[in-house]
Design a protein around this motif. Structure first.
Motif, PDB file in Angstrom:
ATOM      1  N   SER A 164      29.080 -26.056  58.143  1.00 19.70           N
ATOM      2  CA  SER A 164      28.420 -26.112  59.450  1.00 19.70           C
ATOM      3  C   SER A 164      27.389 -27.230  59.433  1.00 19.70           C
ATOM      4  N   ILE A 165      27.147 -27.802  60.606  1.00 19.27           N
ATOM      5  CA  ILE A 165      26.126 -28.841  60.754  1.00 19.27           C
ATOM      6  C   ILE A 165      25.393 -28.617  62.078  1.00 19.27           C
ATOM      7  N   PRO A 166      24.226 -29.224  62.265  1.00 16.64           N
ATOM      8  CA  PRO A 166      23.547 -29.131  63.555  1.00 16.64           C
ATOM      9  C   PRO A 166      24.421 -29.711  64.667  1.00 16.64           C
ATOM     10  N   PRO A 167      24.399 -29.120  65.855  1.00 17.70           N
ATOM     11  CA  PRO A 167      25.279 -29.577  66.937  1.00 17.70           C
ATOM     12  C   PRO A 167      24.963 -31.007  67.375  1.00 17.70           C
ATOM     13  N   LEU A 168      26.027 -31.753  67.663  1.00 10.42           N
ATOM     14  CA  LEU A 168      25.927 -33.122  68.164  1.00 10.42           C
ATOM     15  C   LEU A 168      25.144 -34.044  67.230  1.00 10.42           C
ATOM     16  N   LEU A 169      25.133 -33.701  65.940  1.00 10.92           N
ATOM     17  CA  LEU A 169      24.391 -34.521  64.991  1.00 10.92           C
ATOM     18  C   LEU A 169      25.005 -35.910  64.845  1.00 10.92           C
ATOM     19  N   LEU A 170      26.337 -35.988  64.868  1.00  9.50           N
ATOM     20  CA  LEU A 170      27.028 -37.258  64.649  1.00  9.50           C
ATOM     21  C   LEU A 170      27.213 -38.060  65.929  1.00  9.50           C
ATOM     22  N   LEU A 171      27.035 -37.409  67.061  1.00  9.29           N
ATOM     23  CA  LEU A 171      27.317 -38.057  68.339  1.00  9.29           C
ATOM     24  C   LEU A 171      26.512 -39.333  68.578  1.00  9.29           C
TER      25      LEU A 171
ATOM     26  N   LYS B 269      19.484 -60.537  74.798  1.00  9.34           N
ATOM     27  CA  LYS B 269      19.071 -59.871  73.556  1.00  9.34           C
ATOM     28  C   LYS B 269      19.421 -58.404  73.665  1.00  9.34           C
ATOM     29  N   GLN B 270      20.281 -57.972  72.751  1.00  9.54           N
ATOM     30  CA  GLN B 270      20.700 -56.574  72.756  1.00  9.54           C
ATOM     31  C   GLN B 270      19.928 -55.811  71.713  1.00  9.54           C
ATOM     32  N   GLU B 271      19.507 -54.638  72.085  1.00 11.50           N
ATOM     33  CA  GLU B 271      18.817 -53.783  71.161  1.00 11.50           C
ATOM     34  C   GLU B 271      19.713 -52.634  70.797  1.00 11.50           C
ATOM     35  N   VAL B 272      19.864 -52.423  69.493  1.00 11.21           N
ATOM     36  CA  VAL B 272      20.699 -51.328  69.014  1.00 11.21           C
ATOM     37  C   VAL B 272      19.886 -50.051  69.000  1.00 11.21           C
ATOM     38  N   GLY B 273      20.464 -49.029  69.581  1.00  5.28           N
ATOM     39  CA  GLY B 273      19.798 -47.730  69.560  1.00  5.28           C
ATOM     40  C   GLY B 273      19.148 -47.408  70.875  1.00  5.28           C
ATOM     41  N   GLY B 274      18.262 -46.465  70.868  1.00  7.07           N
ATOM     42  CA  GLY B 274      17.607 -45.935  72.036  1.00  7.07           C
ATOM     43  C   GLY B 274      16.982 -44.652  71.568  1.00  7.07           C
ATOM     44  N   ILE B 275      17.157 -43.601  72.329  1.00  3.72           N
ATOM     45  CA  ILE B 275      16.647 -42.306  71.881  1.00  3.72           C
ATOM     46  C   ILE B 275      17.563 -41.678  70.840  1.00  3.72           C
ATOM     47  N   GLY B 276      18.848 -42.101  70.826  1.00  2.75           N
ATOM     48  CA  GLY B 276      19.832 -41.460  69.959  1.00  2.75           C
ATOM     49  C   GLY B 276      19.561 -41.626  68.485  1.00  2.75           C
ATOM     50  N   LEU B 277      19.370 -42.873  68.006  1.00  5.14           N
ATOM     51  CA  LEU B 277      19.173 -43.109  66.581  1.00  5.14           C
ATOM     52  C   LEU B 277      17.844 -42.551  66.068  1.00  5.14           C
TER      53      LEU B 277
ATOM     54  N   PRO C 116      16.191 -32.908  54.288  1.00  4.95           N
ATOM     55  CA  PRO C 116      15.084 -33.793  53.897  1.00  4.95           C
ATOM     56  C   PRO C 116      15.334 -34.601  52.631  1.00  4.95           C
ATOM     57  N   HIS C 117      16.098 -34.063  51.683  1.00  5.09           N
ATOM     58  CA  HIS C 117      16.326 -34.786  50.429  1.00  5.09           C
ATOM     59  C   HIS C 117      17.814 -34.952  50.125  1.00  5.09           C
ATOM     60  N   THR C 118      18.648 -34.668  51.092  1.00  3.28           N
ATOM     61  CA  THR C 118      20.092 -34.689  50.824  1.00  3.28           C
ATOM     62  C   THR C 118      20.844 -35.523  51.858  1.00  3.28           C
ATOM     63  N   HIS C 119      20.204 -36.552  52.374  1.00  3.59           N
ATOM     64  CA  HIS C 119      20.899 -37.402  53.346  1.00  3.59           C
ATOM     65  C   HIS C 119      20.553 -38.871  53.111  1.00  3.59           C
ATOM     66  N   GLN C 120      21.420 -39.711  53.596  1.00  9.94           N
ATOM     67  CA  GLN C 120      21.185 -41.160  53.562  1.00  9.94           C
ATOM     68  C   GLN C 120      21.887 -41.780  54.756  1.00  9.94           C
ATOM     69  N   MET C 121      21.175 -42.571  55.535  1.00 10.91           N
ATOM     70  CA  MET C 121      21.767 -43.249  56.687  1.00 10.91           C
ATOM     71  C   MET C 121      21.488 -44.745  56.577  1.00 10.91           C
ATOM     72  N   LEU C 122      22.548 -45.526  56.628  1.00  7.65           N
ATOM     73  CA  LEU C 122      22.443 -46.972  56.523  1.00  7.65           C
ATOM     74  C   LEU C 122      23.011 -47.622  57.783  1.00  7.65           C
ATOM     75  N   LEU C 123      22.326 -48.624  58.285  1.00  8.11           N
ATOM     76  CA  LEU C 123      22.769 -49.399  59.438  1.00  8.11           C
ATOM     77  C   LEU C 123      22.897 -50.851  59.006  1.00  8.11           C
ATOM     78  N   LYS C 124      24.082 -51.422  59.175  1.00 10.81           N
ATOM     79  CA  LYS C 124      24.333 -52.807  58.781  1.00 10.81           C
ATOM     80  C   LYS C 124      24.904 -53.582  59.962  1.00 10.81           C
ATOM     81  N   GLU C 125      24.436 -54.807  60.143  1.00 10.06           N
ATOM     82  CA  GLU C 125      24.905 -55.622  61.261  1.00 10.06           C
ATOM     83  C   GLU C 125      25.022 -57.072  60.831  1.00 10.06           C
ATOM     84  N   ASN C 126      26.107 -57.710  61.265  1.00 10.62           N
ATOM     85  CA  ASN C 126      26.233 -59.153  61.100  1.00 10.62           C
ATOM     86  C   ASN C 126      26.703 -59.754  62.424  1.00 10.62           C
ATOM     87  N   GLU C 127      27.280 -60.940  62.396  1.00 10.06           N
ATOM     88  CA  GLU C 127      27.619 -61.642  63.624  1.00 10.06           C
ATOM     89  C   GLU C 127      28.723 -60.971  64.434  1.00 10.06           C
TER      90      GLU C 127
END
Length: 363
Positions: free
Chosen positions: A267-274, A320-328, A340-351
């Motif tokens: 199970s995970i929190p609802p809409l966590l990945l959305l 100029k585009q901004e990635v994200g908003g309230i979601g991220l 709190p100690h069992t997650h990792q989120m990485l965001l990578k961007e290139n051209e």
């Protein structure tokens, strides 16, 4: 979302530990060392009733560390707390000693082996009561003050941390509600437009997309109020979301790869990945050019979840585009609270591409 509740939290355990270790062991040992030299005093645990005696002598501190100290700390009246502490120790401790020693002396006959001990303590408490700001038994009073004050400070610190956590949780819930209210009208409007176009063409899949929309809105309205939802329900929701978006942008390629051993018990929190997916569809190049792509991959292995979303990017140098908003920011805060100690989120961007990777361990 509800905070998890526990039968006994740390302040209660700490308080119980002080009473067991300090009062029932240390103070018992102190008073048993003052007993007269008689045969029973040579045993390992002589006069067990002295444990009860030590408890009775310490009871007067309960209102002090449970009521007085928290009230003064809550109002930041530290000088007032110091003055009240002096008065409380000066008067209440001596009154308590008088009452307890008289009580234990009264229930013992003069021929009893502990009577001399209680009589001596009674006389000592009478002599101490003659003085207002003197005559204390500092060997016990100082350690009493340190031990029981520590309970109050631990409780105060713990309650402050819990209050901060609850406020953060409530604030996150408000943001999550905003996220849902943003999603529902936006998503509903776009999807209805797609379904309307299908209906004008008399497409055979029109009823199917109506059912998909119904299932997704049901998930958002009902399951999102729960603390946790089955992972398989979230997967179905994401698959439906992907299919709806594919219908809106038929010239682009949207894929969802699953490598799941068994998700029935997860199970995970609802809409966590959305938010990660919504961010890709919001900023992806499929909105501007054909032959764009959004690729999602969900892997689960040995209780670890790895979710990645990659989308093509079209950058207009004039804007100029901004990635994200309230979601991220929302997902970052939810991850910190739930994992709190069992997650990792990485965001990578290139051209030409943007990649978001989320890993949850020990689900």
């Amino acid at each position: 979302m509800k905070l998890k509740s526990y039968n006994m939290d740390f302040p209660q355990v700490f308080e119980l530990g002080v009473w067991l270790i300090y009062v029932c062991l240390y103070k018992y040992s102190y008073y048993s060392g003052l007993t007269p030299t008689i045969p029973q005093a040579d045993r390992l645990w002589p006069f067990p009733e002295l444990i009860l005696y030590a408890i009775f002598l310490s009871v007067y501190f309960i209102p002090f560390y449970r009521i007085i100290i928290p009230r003064f700390l809550a109002t930041n009246k530290h000088l007032g707390l110091l003055l009240v502490t002096i008065v409380y120790v000066a008067f209440i401790s001596k009154i308590s000693n008088l009452a307890v020693n008289y009580l234990f002396m009264s229930v013992r006959g003069e021929s009893d082996e502990l009577y001399r001990f209680y009589y001596y303590q009674w006389q000592s408490s009478l002599n101490q009561a003659k003085y207002i700001f003197a005559g204390w038994n500092l060997d016990v009073l100082v350690t009493d003050l340190i031990a029981f004050s520590s309970i109050a400070f631990v409780r105060f610190a713990f309650e402050n941390e819990r209050r901060r956590y609850n406020l953060e949780k409530e604030n996150l819930q408000l943001q999550f509600d905003v996220l849902k209210t943003q999603l529902q009208p936006h998503f509903l409007f776009n999807t209805l437009n797609s379904i309307y176009s299908l209906s004008l063409k008399g497409a055979a899949e029109t009823p199917r997309f109506i059912m998909l929309l119904s299932d997704m809105m049901r998930h958002i309205l009902y399951n999102s109020s729960k603390e946790l939802v089955p992972l398989k329900d979230e997967i179905v929701f994401l698959q439906n979301y992907m299919e709806m978006e594919q219908k809106r942008y038929p010239q682009s390629t949207f894929t969802f790869q699953l490598a799941v051993e068994d998700s029935t018990h997860l199970s995970i929190p609802p809409l966590l990945l959305l938010p990660l997916i919504e961010n890709s569809f919001k900023h992806g190049s499929h909105r501007l050019v054909d032959q764009a792509y959004v690729n999602m991959v969900l892997k689960i292995e040995k209780g670890n979840l790895c979710f990645s979303v990659e989308n093509s990017v079209y950058k207009n140098p004039m804007t100029k585009q901004e990635v994200g908003g309230i979601g991220l920011p929302n997902i970052r805060k939810r991850l910190q609270l739930y994992y709190p100690h069992t997650h990792q989120m990485l965001l990578k961007e290139n051209e030409d591409r943007f990649l978001a990777e989320l890993t949850l361990t020990n689900l």
